[in-house]
Design an enzyme around this catalytic site. Structure first.
Site, PDB file in Angstrom:
ATOM      1  N   ASP A 124       0.816  -1.217   0.000  1.00 26.29           N
ATOM      2  CA  ASP A 124       0.000   0.000   0.000  1.00 26.29           C
ATOM      3  C   ASP A 124       0.853   1.272   0.000  1.00 26.29           C
ATOM      4  OD1 ASP A 124       0.943  -0.366   2.597  1.00 26.29           O
ATOM      5  OD2 ASP A 124      -0.997  -0.981   3.373  1.00 26.29           O
ATOM      6  N   ASN A 160      -7.889  -3.055  14.044  1.00 24.37           N
ATOM      7  CA  ASN A 160      -9.250  -3.378  13.588  1.00 24.37           C
ATOM      8  C   ASN A 160      -9.241  -4.530  12.579  1.00 24.37           C
ATOM      9  OD1 ASN A 160      -8.179  -2.174  11.331  1.00 24.37           O
ATOM     10  ND2 ASN A 160      -9.652  -0.485  11.220  1.00 24.37           N
TER      11      ASN A 160
HETATM   12  C1  GLP Z   1      -0.549   0.187   8.433  1.00 24.55           C
HETATM   13  C2  GLP Z   1      -0.180  -0.602   7.196  1.00 24.55           C
HETATM   14  C3  GLP Z   1      -0.501  -2.067   7.366  1.00 24.55           C
HETATM   15  C4  GLP Z   1       0.073  -2.541   8.681  1.00 24.55           C
HETATM   16  C5  GLP Z   1      -0.617  -1.836   9.804  1.00 24.55           C
HETATM   17  C6  GLP Z   1      -0.154  -2.279  11.184  1.00 24.55           C
HETATM   18  O1  GLP Z   1      -1.844   0.611   8.450  1.00 24.55           O
HETATM   19  N1  GLP Z   1      -0.828  -0.127   6.032  1.00 24.55           N
HETATM   20  O2  GLP Z   1       0.033  -2.785   6.272  1.00 24.55           O
HETATM   21  O3  GLP Z   1      -0.082  -3.926   8.803  1.00 24.55           O
HETATM   22  O4  GLP Z   1      -0.323  -0.460   9.660  1.00 24.55           O
HETATM   23  O5  GLP Z   1       0.878  -1.471  11.617  1.00 24.55           O
HETATM   24  P1  GLP Z   1       1.852  -1.762  12.805  1.00 24.55           P
HETATM   25  O6  GLP Z   1       2.722  -2.860  12.350  1.00 24.55           O
HETATM   26  O7  GLP Z   1       2.583  -0.480  13.004  1.00 24.55           O
HETATM   27  O8  GLP Z   1       1.016  -2.143  13.974  1.00 24.55           O
END
Ligand code: GLP
Length: 252
Positions: free
Chosen positions: A67, A147
């Site tokens: 993304d 979520n």
């Molecule tokens: C973002 C990314 C996701 C990721 C999520 C969790 O929103 N787009 O791909 O999995 O965060 O993030 P973290 O690993 O910082 O908890």
């Protein structure tokens, strides 16, 4: 789903890095799906330690990031493009032509479309074509939002979804605010779809820390449910979930 529960974040990072490096050894021309966020940072650090600039492990690898934010250039400090350079791409020997990250401005379509939205549509369609041309994702690593979002597929996303522009939920924007200092967190992003993720031959989902305990417990018990995107993975034949003890706290 195969579950691997390890002691802590260090062990999680090592297990995920091992999985990635083993795959590159088996198949040097692997097509990887790669995540951003806090969770994969330790995995990337270990991979970089093993495969420095001089090591050929990434020479034939193709990567697709999951993304990118809409409305900021790749060079923006909060972009996922910048994140990937800082944590992985600047430190390994990879062909820049084989790195794919959606462009949140759709810049290369400027000559084909007047509005940002039209350019983004072309960018998303082209991203799917590039993945198909590469022969589909071999191994995709995922983090998971609190979520249950995967990539930026927020609750409600269709399991048949493809690469597209989505509106970010308020909770996701808050969770990612630290990368934007005084500026506002973008309200939209490009994400590969849930169907795109499910076409990956193998998937590894990583979750670490207490704040993921509830979503991890839900992942373990929920059948496919639109309001919890990660549950789509329960329909896939080759998913490994690596969690540390804190994230596994509510698992039975
Ligand atoms: C973002 C990314 C996701 C990721 C999520 C969790 O929103 N787009 O791909 O999995 O965060 O993030 P973290 O690993 O910082 O908890």
């Amino acid at each position: 789903m195969k579950w691997v529960v390890v002691d802590d974040y260090d062990a999680l990072s090592s297990a995920a890095a091992r999985r990635l490096l083993d795959r590159l050894e088996e198949k040097p021309e692997t097509v990887l799906g790669l995540p951003t966020g806090r969770t994969p940072v330790g995995m990337y650090a270990r991979v970089v330690r093993t495969c420095g600039k001089k090591d050929p492990c990434f020479r034939q690898v193709t990567t697709f990031n999951l993304d990118e934010y809409v409305g900021i250039p790749a060079s923006h400090p909060g972009s996922y493009s910048t994140f990937m350079k800082q944590h992985l791409f600047d430190h390994i020997d990879i062909d820049p032509e084989r790195i794919h990250i959606p462009d949140g401005l759709g810049s290369r379509w400027a000559g084909n479309a007047d509005s940002l939205d039209e350019r983004l549509k072309l960018e998303c369609a082209a991203y799917e074509v590039s993945i198909a041309d590469a022969g589909a994702l071999d191994l995709t690593f995922l983090g998971m939002g609190q979520n249950g979002h995967i990539g930026f597929n927020e609750p409600g996303a269709s399991f048949a979804s493809r690469t597209r522009v989505i509106e970010l939920s308020e909770s996701t924007r808050r969770a990612n605010a630290e990368h934007f200092r005084d500026e506002n967190v973008p309200t939209r992003a490009i994400t590969i779809g849930i169907a795109t993720i499910l076409e990956s031959h193998s998937i590894v989902l990583m979750a670490s820390g207490e704040r993921k305990a509830e979503s991890v417990a839900r992942l373990a018990t929920s059948g496919p449910s639109l309001d919890f995107p990660a549950s789509a993975l329960s329909t896939h034949p080759d998913v490994t979930v690596i969690v540390d003890r804190k994230a596994a706290r509510l698992l039975k």
